[in-house]
Write an enzyme that holds these catalytic residues in place. Structure first.
Site, PDB file in Angstrom:
ATOM      1  N   ARG A  27       0.756  -1.221   0.135  1.00 58.95           N
ATOM      2  CA  ARG A  27      -0.053   0.012  -0.154  1.00 58.95           C
ATOM      3  C   ARG A  27       0.969   1.354   0.019  1.00 58.95           C
ATOM      4  O   ARG A  27       0.493   2.324  -1.041  1.00 58.95           O
ATOM      5  CB  ARG A  27      -0.813  -0.124   1.145  1.00 58.95           C
ATOM      6  N   GLY A  97      -1.145 -11.695  -5.640  1.00 57.24           N
ATOM      7  CA  GLY A  97      -2.661 -11.332  -5.744  1.00 57.24           C
ATOM      8  C   GLY A  97      -3.014  -9.816  -5.296  1.00 57.24           C
ATOM      9  O   GLY A  97      -3.700  -9.106  -5.922  1.00 57.24           O
ATOM     10  N   ARG A 125      -5.839 -17.427 -10.174  1.00 54.92           N
ATOM     11  CA  ARG A 125      -6.672 -16.678  -9.097  1.00 54.92           C
ATOM     12  C   ARG A 125      -7.713 -16.018  -9.558  1.00 54.92           C
ATOM     13  O   ARG A 125      -7.592 -15.266 -10.573  1.00 54.92           O
ATOM     14  CB  ARG A 125      -5.544 -16.010  -8.277  1.00 54.92           C
ATOM     15  N   SER A 168     -12.713  -8.945   1.719  1.00 55.58           N
ATOM     16  CA  SER A 168     -11.573  -9.144   1.145  1.00 55.58           C
ATOM     17  C   SER A 168     -10.939  -7.832   0.865  1.00 55.58           C
ATOM     18  O   SER A 168     -11.689  -6.809   0.681  1.00 55.58           O
ATOM     19  CB  SER A 168     -11.728  -9.229  -0.522  1.00 55.58           C
ATOM     20  N   GLN A 170      -8.419  -6.671  -0.360  1.00 49.86           N
ATOM     21  CA  GLN A 170      -7.834  -6.550  -1.648  1.00 49.86           C
ATOM     22  C   GLN A 170      -8.976  -5.737  -2.444  1.00 49.86           C
ATOM     23  O   GLN A 170      -8.529  -4.899  -3.212  1.00 49.86           O
ATOM     24  CB  GLN A 170      -7.278  -7.548  -2.190  1.00 49.86           C
ATOM     25  N   ASP A 326      -4.623 -15.972   6.351  1.00 47.92           N
ATOM     26  CA  ASP A 326      -3.044 -16.131   6.289  1.00 47.92           C
ATOM     27  C   ASP A 326      -2.405 -16.946   7.107  1.00 47.92           C
ATOM     28  O   ASP A 326      -1.390 -17.750   6.966  1.00 47.92           O
ATOM     29  CB  ASP A 326      -2.344 -15.046   6.016  1.00 47.92           C
ATOM     30  N   LYS A 353      -6.074 -19.153  -2.886  1.00 51.05           N
ATOM     31  CA  LYS A 353      -5.127 -18.306  -2.574  1.00 51.05           C
ATOM     32  C   LYS A 353      -3.865 -18.882  -3.596  1.00 51.05           C
ATOM     33  O   LYS A 353      -4.127 -19.179  -4.844  1.00 51.05           O
ATOM     34  CB  LYS A 353      -4.585 -18.587  -0.925  1.00 51.05           C
ATOM     35  N   ARG A 357      -5.137 -24.253  -0.425  1.00 51.97           N
ATOM     36  CA  ARG A 357      -4.392 -24.400   0.724  1.00 51.97           C
ATOM     37  C   ARG A 357      -5.038 -25.365   1.524  1.00 51.97           C
ATOM     38  O   ARG A 357      -4.426 -26.073   2.506  1.00 51.97           O
ATOM     39  CB  ARG A 357      -4.291 -23.071   1.541  1.00 51.97           C
TER      40      ARG A 357
HETATM   41  C1  S3P Z   1      -4.261  -9.148   1.721  1.00 50.92           C
HETATM   42  C2  S3P Z   1      -5.590  -9.523   2.082  1.00 50.92           C
HETATM   43  C3  S3P Z   1      -5.892 -10.875   2.208  1.00 50.92           C
HETATM   44  C4  S3P Z   1      -4.699 -11.830   2.227  1.00 50.92           C
HETATM   45  C5  S3P Z   1      -3.371 -11.349   1.407  1.00 50.92           C
HETATM   46  C6  S3P Z   1      -2.874  -9.933   1.686  1.00 50.92           C
HETATM   47  C7  S3P Z   1      -4.119  -7.607   1.789  1.00 50.92           C
HETATM   48  O1  S3P Z   1      -6.491 -11.396   0.915  1.00 50.92           O
HETATM   49  O2  S3P Z   1      -5.184 -13.422   2.369  1.00 50.92           O
HETATM   50  O3  S3P Z   1      -2.271 -12.309   1.697  1.00 50.92           O
HETATM   51  O4  S3P Z   1      -2.810  -7.207   1.737  1.00 50.92           O
HETATM   52  O5  S3P Z   1      -5.118  -6.698   1.514  1.00 50.92           O
HETATM   53  P1  S3P Z   1      -7.973 -10.992   0.481  1.00 50.92           P
HETATM   54  O6  S3P Z   1      -8.159  -9.442   0.673  1.00 50.92           O
HETATM   55  O7  S3P Z   1      -8.171 -11.259  -0.939  1.00 50.92           O
HETATM   56  O8  S3P Z   1      -8.956 -11.696   1.524  1.00 50.92           O
END
Ligand code: S3P
Length: 440
Positions: A27, A97, A125, A168, A170, A326, A353, A357
């Site tokens: 970020r 991702g 993914r 999520s 992300q 995680d 993931k 997993r």
């Molecule tokens: C992350 C959010 C998680 C996590 C990933 C890092 C992030 O994924 O599993 O390792 O940095 O925002 P999701 O937001 O897809 O759940």
């Protein structure tokens, strides 16, 4: 593919500074690339994933320089003052991702054509989850059956009011980063509060955003709003240590009654510390020796040992599974050594993931002689089991390689971790530190 041998240990002793948090590093790098001025970041993650993000920011016109060594290591990023350039080649997100999803939101408002690519695992993914909100905002995105490579024909975006269907961080971040540069006020509601590093990072870089609880008193639902057209200013920051990387060492320490582990400069953001709650339930004794705040993030020193009698058991489901996503592989990997075992449900996201997993944890636990029951959304691992060393398949997934290195510490005989080099995705120093702290 390099193989790492892990031998049993008697305890874990010492203190450790883990690499900077992967989520925060992504970020800060992305917002620094968009901001005006030069951002200075100490303790930026040494993992390959955040370095994929740095590479993308350079391709978009930011300047990245690396200075100093060890703890004095600083990364400087001079941003593009709100105007990314047309990259001359596809943006390579590697195995990350986070890079692919969050960057899509950040670049979609810019008037260029972007192609985002990644390695084989990233190409498997799901990416539809970002296309939905971003195309509602007006972005034109092409994917191959919901997967990378992604092509974005960027341009002006409109604000939306979005309810995230899956928890999520992300997806939330992609929407907030696009909303920051859209016309109007973008709002986003989430039923489960996911990690909030983007909210803190946006504020640190000078943006205004508001958060209110969305489901009435006593609920954990959240609604975030961000106005478009805000400009960002460079910052100086230290990235806290990554608690998800420290999780491997915390779990390792708890396997032995004589362990004593201290984590220095560790991130303790409350949206990431569900792990500490579960470990406490299992029988961990934590002492927070120091804690301070940097740009909204908590950083502290944490000491851990285990209560007499060892680890009990835990039941992980619902919102907790999303908040621990995680750390679930390593919790499952130490579950046979608990008294009552660990049951994990509502964790279907684990299947999409860096690897499936659930399937890989079950396969590797069985290889070590454990009894385990697999479900579509989790597993049950009974306690009171003794495991033996085995050949472990990391599936080129960093967290699987590290989780089974921890399981190996209490197994009988040696364990071979195949594809151990995957650890470098988030924690290149993992095996070196494990060797240093393990008493044999
Ligand atoms: C992350 C959010 C998680 C996590 C990933 C890092 C992030 O994924 O599993 O390792 O940095 O925002 P999701 O937001 O897809 O759940």
């Amino acid at each position: 593919m390099p193989t790492q041998i892990v031998r049993p240990a008697r305890s874990l002793q010492g203190s450790l500074v883990v690499p900077g948090d992967k989520s925060i590093s992504h970020r800060y790098a992305m917002l620094a690339g968009l901001a005006e001025g030069t951002t200075r970041l100490s303790n930026f993650s040494t993992g390959a994933d955040p370095h994929s993000t740095l590479g993308c920011m350079q391709a978009l016109g930011a300047t990245v320089t690396h200075g100093g060594e060890g703890p004095a290591r600083v990364i400087e990023i001079t941003g593009t003052a709100g105007a990314f350039q047309q990259p001359s080649a596809p943006l390579d997100c590697g195995n990350s991702g986070s890079t692919m999803r969050m960057l899509s939101g950040l670049i979609a408002p810019h008037p260029h054509t972007f192609t985002l690519i990644g390695d084989h695992s990233l190409t498997l993914r799901p990416m539809e989850r970002i296309r939905k909100p971003l195309s509602q905002m007006g972005a034109k995105m092409e994917m191959v059956d919901g997967h990378a490579p992604i092509t974005i024909h960027g341009g002006p975006l409109q604000a939306i009011d979005f309810d995230t269907p899956i928890p999520s961080a992300q997806v939330k971040t992609a929407v907030l980063f696009a909303g920051l540069q859209a016309q109007g006020v973008t709002s986003l509601s989430e039923a489960v509060r996911t990690r909030d590093h983007s909210e803190h990072a946006l504020r640190a870089f000078g943006a205004t955003l508001t958060r209110e609880s969305a489901g009435g008193p006593g609920t954990i639902a959240t609604r975030l709003s961000i106005a478009g057209g805000q400009r960002l200013k460079a910052i100086d920051a230290t990235v806290p240590g990554d608690l998800s990387s420290a999780a491997f060492f915390l779990c390792a320490a708890l396997l032995f009654p004589d362990s004593n582990l201290v984590l220095d400069s560790i991130g303790m953001n409350p949206t990431r510390t569900a792990l500490l709650d579960v470990l406490t339930l299992l029988g961990a004794k934590f002492r927070v020796l120091t804690v301070e705040e940097h740009h909204g993030e908590m950083i502290g020193t944490l000491q851990v040992n285990v209560a007499p009698g060892g680890l009990k058991g835990a039941d992980i489901s619902g919102a907790l599974s999303a908040q621990l996503i995680d750390e679930l592989p390593v919790l499952a990997a130490i579950a046979p050594y608990t008294r009552e075992g660990i049951r994990i449900r509502d964790a279907k996201e684990l299947r999409v993931k860096e690897s499936d997993r659930i399937a890989l944890v079950v396969k590797n636990l069985k290889a070590m002689g454990a009894e385990v029951t697999e479900f579509e959304d989790g597993m049950t691992v009974p306690g009171g089991q003794q495991l033996h060393g085995a050949a472990i398949d990391s599936g080129t997934d960093h967290r699987i390689a590290m989780a089974f290195s921890i399981a190996a510490l209490r197994a009988s005989g040696e364990t071979e971790i195949h594809g151990a080099e995957a650890a470098a995705i988030s924690f290149p120093e993992f095996f070196e530190y494990l060797d240093k702290l393990c008493q044999r």
